[in-house]
Design a protein around this motif. Structure first.
Motif, PDB file in Angstrom:
ATOM      1  N   GLU A  55      -0.499  -2.114  -4.721  1.00 23.92           N
ATOM      2  CA  GLU A  55       0.378  -2.753  -5.703  1.00 23.92           C
ATOM      3  C   GLU A  55       0.629  -4.174  -5.223  1.00 23.92           C
ATOM      4  O   GLU A  55       0.937  -4.399  -4.049  1.00 23.92           O
ATOM      5  N   TYR A  56       0.511  -5.131  -6.132  1.00 24.86           N
ATOM      6  CA  TYR A  56       0.667  -6.536  -5.785  1.00 24.86           C
ATOM      7  C   TYR A  56       1.873  -7.128  -6.513  1.00 24.86           C
ATOM      8  O   TYR A  56       2.013  -6.970  -7.727  1.00 24.86           O
ATOM      9  N   PHE A  57       2.704  -7.795  -5.747  1.00 23.21           N
ATOM     10  CA  PHE A  57       3.935  -8.374  -6.297  1.00 23.21           C
ATOM     11  C   PHE A  57       3.951  -9.880  -6.094  1.00 23.21           C
ATOM     12  O   PHE A  57       3.721 -10.373  -4.987  1.00 23.21           O
ATOM     13  N   CYS A  58       4.271 -10.579  -7.140  1.00 21.21           N
ATOM     14  CA  CYS A  58       4.506 -12.010  -7.087  1.00 21.21           C
ATOM     15  C   CYS A  58       6.021 -12.225  -7.018  1.00 21.21           C
ATOM     16  O   CYS A  58       6.790 -11.483  -7.646  1.00 21.21           O
TER      17      CYS A  58
ATOM     18  N   PHE B 120       9.475  -7.981   4.945  1.00 24.80           N
ATOM     19  CA  PHE B 120      10.067  -6.747   4.445  1.00 24.80           C
ATOM     20  C   PHE B 120       9.708  -5.537   5.304  1.00 24.80           C
ATOM     21  O   PHE B 120       8.623  -5.450   5.873  1.00 24.80           O
ATOM     22  N   GLY B 121      10.643  -4.613   5.348  1.00 23.71           N
ATOM     23  CA  GLY B 121      10.385  -3.329   5.974  1.00 23.71           C
ATOM     24  C   GLY B 121       9.689  -2.380   5.017  1.00 23.71           C
ATOM     25  O   GLY B 121       9.438  -2.719   3.858  1.00 23.71           O
ATOM     26  N   PRO B 122       9.391  -1.168   5.489  1.00 28.96           N
ATOM     27  CA  PRO B 122       8.649  -0.197   4.674  1.00 28.96           C
ATOM     28  C   PRO B 122       9.484   0.474   3.608  1.00 28.96           C
ATOM     29  O   PRO B 122       8.935   1.151   2.742  1.00 28.96           O
ATOM     30  N   GLY B 123      10.785   0.324   3.678  1.00 31.67           N
ATOM     31  CA  GLY B 123      11.648   0.893   2.656  1.00 31.67           C
ATOM     32  C   GLY B 123      12.198   2.259   3.018  1.00 31.67           C
ATOM     33  O   GLY B 123      11.631   2.997   3.839  1.00 31.67           O
ATOM     34  N   THR B 124      13.340   2.566   2.422  1.00 32.79           N
ATOM     35  CA  THR B 124      13.928   3.910   2.462  1.00 32.79           C
ATOM     36  C   THR B 124      14.011   4.405   1.036  1.00 32.79           C
ATOM     37  O   THR B 124      14.631   3.746   0.181  1.00 32.79           O
ATOM     38  N   ARG B 125      13.408   5.546   0.786  1.00 30.17           N
ATOM     39  CA  ARG B 125      13.503   6.125  -0.554  1.00 30.17           C
ATOM     40  C   ARG B 125      14.759   6.983  -0.608  1.00 30.17           C
ATOM     41  O   ARG B 125      14.871   7.962   0.124  1.00 30.17           O
ATOM     42  N   LEU B 126      15.695   6.591  -1.443  1.00 33.44           N
ATOM     43  CA  LEU B 126      16.953   7.324  -1.608  1.00 33.44           C
ATOM     44  C   LEU B 126      16.881   8.150  -2.883  1.00 33.44           C
ATOM     45  O   LEU B 126      16.610   7.609  -3.952  1.00 33.44           O
ATOM     46  N   THR B 127      17.118   9.444  -2.743  1.00 34.22           N
ATOM     47  CA  THR B 127      17.158  10.339  -3.891  1.00 34.22           C
ATOM     48  C   THR B 127      18.551  10.931  -3.982  1.00 34.22           C
ATOM     49  O   THR B 127      19.026  11.564  -3.023  1.00 34.22           O
ATOM     50  N   VAL B 128      19.203  10.705  -5.105  1.00 30.96           N
ATOM     51  CA  VAL B 128      20.551  11.230  -5.325  1.00 30.96           C
ATOM     52  C   VAL B 128      20.458  12.373  -6.333  1.00 30.96           C
ATOM     53  O   VAL B 128      19.953  12.188  -7.444  1.00 30.96           O
ATOM     54  N   LEU B 129      20.929  13.544  -5.912  1.00 34.19           N
ATOM     55  CA  LEU B 129      20.845  14.739  -6.765  1.00 34.19           C
ATOM     56  C   LEU B 129      22.172  15.047  -7.438  1.00 34.19           C
ATOM     57  O   LEU B 129      23.239  14.705  -6.895  1.00 34.19           O
TER      58      LEU B 129
ATOM     59  N   LEU C 106      23.723   8.955  -9.484  1.00 36.44           N
ATOM     60  CA  LEU C 106      22.328   9.269  -9.794  1.00 36.44           C
ATOM     61  C   LEU C 106      21.497   7.997  -9.912  1.00 36.44           C
ATOM     62  O   LEU C 106      20.344   7.949  -9.458  1.00 36.44           O
ATOM     63  N   GLU C 107      22.087   6.969 -10.511  1.00 29.99           N
ATOM     64  CA  GLU C 107      21.337   5.730 -10.748  1.00 29.99           C
ATOM     65  C   GLU C 107      21.113   4.908  -9.487  1.00 29.99           C
ATOM     66  O   GLU C 107      20.444   3.879  -9.538  1.00 29.99           O
ATOM     67  N   ASP C 108      21.650   5.346  -8.357  1.00 33.53           N
ATOM     68  CA  ASP C 108      21.353   4.667  -7.088  1.00 33.53           C
ATOM     69  C   ASP C 108      20.024   5.129  -6.497  1.00 33.53           C
ATOM     70  O   ASP C 108      19.556   4.572  -5.500  1.00 33.53           O
ATOM     71  N   SER C 109      19.425   6.143  -7.092  1.00 32.31           N
ATOM     72  CA  SER C 109      18.117   6.597  -6.619  1.00 32.31           C
ATOM     73  C   SER C 109      17.112   5.461  -6.766  1.00 32.31           C
ATOM     74  O   SER C 109      16.906   4.930  -7.861  1.00 32.31           O
ATOM     75  N   ALA C 110      16.495   5.104  -5.649  1.00 32.62           N
ATOM     76  CA  ALA C 110      15.600   3.942  -5.638  1.00 32.62           C
ATOM     77  C   ALA C 110      14.981   3.832  -4.250  1.00 32.62           C
ATOM     78  O   ALA C 110      15.381   4.523  -3.315  1.00 32.62           O
ATOM     79  N   MET C 111      14.031   2.915  -4.136  1.00 30.10           N
ATOM     80  CA  MET C 111      13.523   2.505  -2.834  1.00 30.10           C
ATOM     81  C   MET C 111      14.331   1.295  -2.410  1.00 30.10           C
ATOM     82  O   MET C 111      14.457   0.333  -3.186  1.00 30.10           O
TER      83      MET C 111
ATOM     84  N   SER D 262       0.854  -1.187   0.000  1.00 28.05           N
ATOM     85  CA  SER D 262       0.000   0.000   0.000  1.00 28.05           C
ATOM     86  C   SER D 262       0.887   1.234   0.000  1.00 28.05           C
ATOM     87  O   SER D 262       2.054   1.159   0.395  1.00 28.05           O
ATOM     88  N   PRO D 263       0.353   2.358  -0.454  1.00 32.09           N
ATOM     89  CA  PRO D 263       1.182   3.577  -0.530  1.00 32.09           C
ATOM     90  C   PRO D 263       1.862   3.885   0.801  1.00 32.09           C
ATOM     91  O   PRO D 263       1.219   3.915   1.847  1.00 32.09           O
ATOM     92  N   GLY D 264       3.158   4.098   0.748  1.00 33.63           N
ATOM     93  CA  GLY D 264       3.915   4.443   1.948  1.00 33.63           C
ATOM     94  C   GLY D 264       4.193   3.282   2.872  1.00 33.63           C
ATOM     95  O   GLY D 264       4.789   3.472   3.937  1.00 33.63           O
ATOM     96  N   GLN D 265       3.784   2.093   2.464  1.00 25.68           N
ATOM     97  CA  GLN D 265       3.970   0.928   3.318  1.00 25.68           C
ATOM     98  C   GLN D 265       5.014  -0.007   2.717  1.00 25.68           C
ATOM     99  O   GLN D 265       5.400   0.130   1.553  1.00 25.68           O
TER     100      GLN D 265
END
Lengths: 113, 118
Positions: free
Chosen positions: A88-91, B109-118, B84-89, A39-42
Motif C-alpha cells: 500500500e502506498y501513501f502520499c 513511523f512505527g509498525p502500528g498497534t491495531r486496537l479492536t474495541v468490542l 467502538l469507533e476507536d477501533s483503528a490502527m 507492506s502487510p504487517g509493517q
C-alpha cells in the motif's frame, strides 16, 4: 484546506512493467511532500521526500517522484516493478502550517507475474 | 537503522475500558506524534508532542485521549473509555525537528498497534 487525493484505489501491474501512482495535494503554503509504503504487517516506510530544489527526487528501492507545482501533483514512478513492490502506498503533505501530515487514502499495488 | 517501535501489535478491549498504547521513538528525536487509520480510511493526525507538552492536536483528540512521555524513552497514548469507533490502527511517529526546522523534520513511523474495541 489541506488535503491529499490519490485517485487510484487499486492498481495491478505486471512484474517488469513501469508504474506511476498519482498524488494531488491541496496545501495553503509551501508544501513538503512524502511517499510512504506499507507492506502487510509493517509500518509506514519512507520512500522519498520533497522539500525544495530539484523537482525530481530519487528514493529508495528505485522509486522516484516529480513535484509539479502547476498541477499540484507529486506522482510516484518506478521504471520496472518487482513482485516485492506489492504494498500500500501513501502520499502525504505537510508544511509550514504546523507539524501534522495529511495523508491520502492510499493506493494498493498488486504485482502479477 | 534506528526505528520507531510500538507495543502491543494488537490490543483487544471491551468498550468503556481504558487502554494505553506504547511507543519508543527514535532516540535522538524530539518531536512525537500519534496518527490513526480506521479500516479503509485515511491515516489521520491525532496529536504532536514536543518539549513535554502537546504542540498540536486535531478535533479527534478529545478529552478521552491523553499523551505522556513518562520517561526518556517511551511515548504513550491513553484512551480513557474506549468506544467502538476507536477501533483503528494507531501509528506512532517521531522526527528530529518539526516541519519548520532546517531541514524540515521527516516523520518516521512505527509498525502500528491495531486496537479492536468490542
Amino acid at each position: 484546506a489541506q488535503s491529499v487525493t490519490q485517485p487510484d484505489i487499486h492498481i495491478t501491474v505486471s512484474e517488469g512493467a513501469s508504474l506511476e501512482l498519482r498524488c494531488n495535494y491541496s496545501y495553503g503554503a509551501t508544501p513538503y511532500l512524502f511517499w510512504y509504503v506499507q507492506s502487510p504487517g509493517q509500518g509506514l516506510q519512507l520512500l522519498l521526500k520533497y522539500f525544495s530544489g530539484d523537482t525530481l527526487v530519487q528514493g529508495i528501492k528505485g522509486f522516484e517522484a516529480e513535484f509539479k507545482r502547476s498541477q499540484s501533483s507529486f506522482n510516484l514512478r518506478k521504471p520496472s516493478v518487482h513482485w516485492s513492490d506489492a504494498a500500500e502506498y501513501f502520499c502525504a503533505v505537510g508544511g509550514t502550517h504546523g507539524n501534522q501530515f495529511y495523508f491520502g487514502t492510499g493506493t494498493s499495488l498488486t504485482v502479477i507475474p | 537503522e534506528p526505528e520507531v517501535t510500538q507495543t502491543p501489535s494488537h490490543q483487544v478491549t471491551q468498550m468503556g475500558q481504558e487502554v494505553i498504547l506504547r511507543c519508543v521513538p527514535i532516540s535522538n528525536h524530539l518531536y512525537f506524534y500519534w496518527y490513526r487509520q480506521i479500516l479503509g480510511q485515511k491515516v489521520e493526525f491525532l496529536v504532536s508532542f514536543y518539549n513535554n507538552e502537546i504542540s498540536e492536536k486535531s478535533e479527534i483528540f478529545d478529552d478521552q485521549f491523553s499523551v505522556e512521555r513518562p520517561d526518556g524513552s517511551n511515548f504513550t497514548l491513553k484512551i480513557r473509555s474506549t468506544k467502538l469507533e476507536d477501533s483503528a490502527m494507531y501509528f506512532c511517529a517521531s522526527s528530529e525537528t518539526g516541519l519548520g526546522g532546517v531541514p524540515p523534520g521527516t516523520q518516521y513511523f512505527g509498525p502500528g498497534t491495531r486496537l479492536t474495541v468490542l
